[in-house]
Design a protein around this motif. Sequence first.
Motif, PDB file in Angstrom:
ATOM      1  N   GLY A  70      -1.388   3.928  -2.021  1.00 51.75           N
ATOM      2  CA  GLY A  70      -2.318   2.968  -1.456  1.00 51.75           C
ATOM      3  C   GLY A  70      -3.498   3.597  -0.742  1.00 51.75           C
ATOM      4  N   HIS A  71      -4.183   2.769   0.016  1.00 53.76           N
ATOM      5  CA  HIS A  71      -5.485   3.117   0.582  1.00 53.76           C
ATOM      6  C   HIS A  71      -5.409   4.131   1.725  1.00 53.76           C
TER       7      HIS A  71
ATOM      8  N   GLN B 248       0.812  -1.220   0.000  1.00 51.24           N
ATOM      9  CA  GLN B 248       0.000   0.000   0.000  1.00 51.24           C
ATOM     10  C   GLN B 248       0.847   1.272   0.000  1.00 51.24           C
TER      11      GLN B 248
ATOM     12  N   ASP C 112      -4.584   0.324  -4.480  1.00 47.76           N
ATOM     13  CA  ASP C 112      -5.671  -0.428  -3.847  1.00 47.76           C
ATOM     14  C   ASP C 112      -6.727  -0.840  -4.871  1.00 47.76           C
TER      15      ASP C 112
END
Length: 231
Positions: A209-210, A139, A184
């Motif tokens: 990433g998230h 991530q 993601d």
Amino acid sequence: MTDFVLVAGTWLGAWAWDEVAAELRAAGHEAHPLTLSGLAEKQDLPAGQQTHVQDVVDEVERLDLRDVVLVGHSYSGVPVGQAAQRIGDRLRRVVFVDANVPVDGEPDLAGWPSDHVRRAIEANDGFWPPLEADDYAGQGLTDEQTARIVAGSTPHPGATLTEPAVLTGPLGALPATYVKCLLDGDEPLPAAAKLLESEDWELVTTDTGHWPMFSRPRELARILHEAAAGR
């Protein structure tokens, strides 16, 4: 100058926005990170999904904010989207950061593979336990950033994930920006993808990433600044 109300997703509190808030303030904005009931320093408070909606509405009204940008990350897109409808002409824009969006009559857990979450909630006295460090792999996070998230996370009240959303009108009518974090997944979830067909919604992508408030705080602050400015 814009007032940003910043709401993080599952397990996290206002602390998750420290770096983004600092960047926004340095650019001349006001940033108001918000901890939802049942999490972080408020973990002793009972919470359902509508509690979280009211948390956001109450913060806007308590601070008497006008021309406000509501920012919802991950799970918190669900209560933030509902709150955006309820604050009326106080809203400038709502920004969904790699977030779920509310669907009238549906819980947060609808629309994505979440049976494992329901089982975890049932097995842990109504709470979803935080992730472990290995779950954050891939991530875009450093070991230090991952450790900070893990150390600060608290169990998430399960009722907020299983209770249905209540919309007062079409969500696509709100001025909105959806930020998709490409590490993601390449595409937003179907409910968000449908809303992005609206002329009032825009899609922004970022190659992280998230949890961009940790992995790319400066970039996320820039995205929020540009969303508020309508760019």
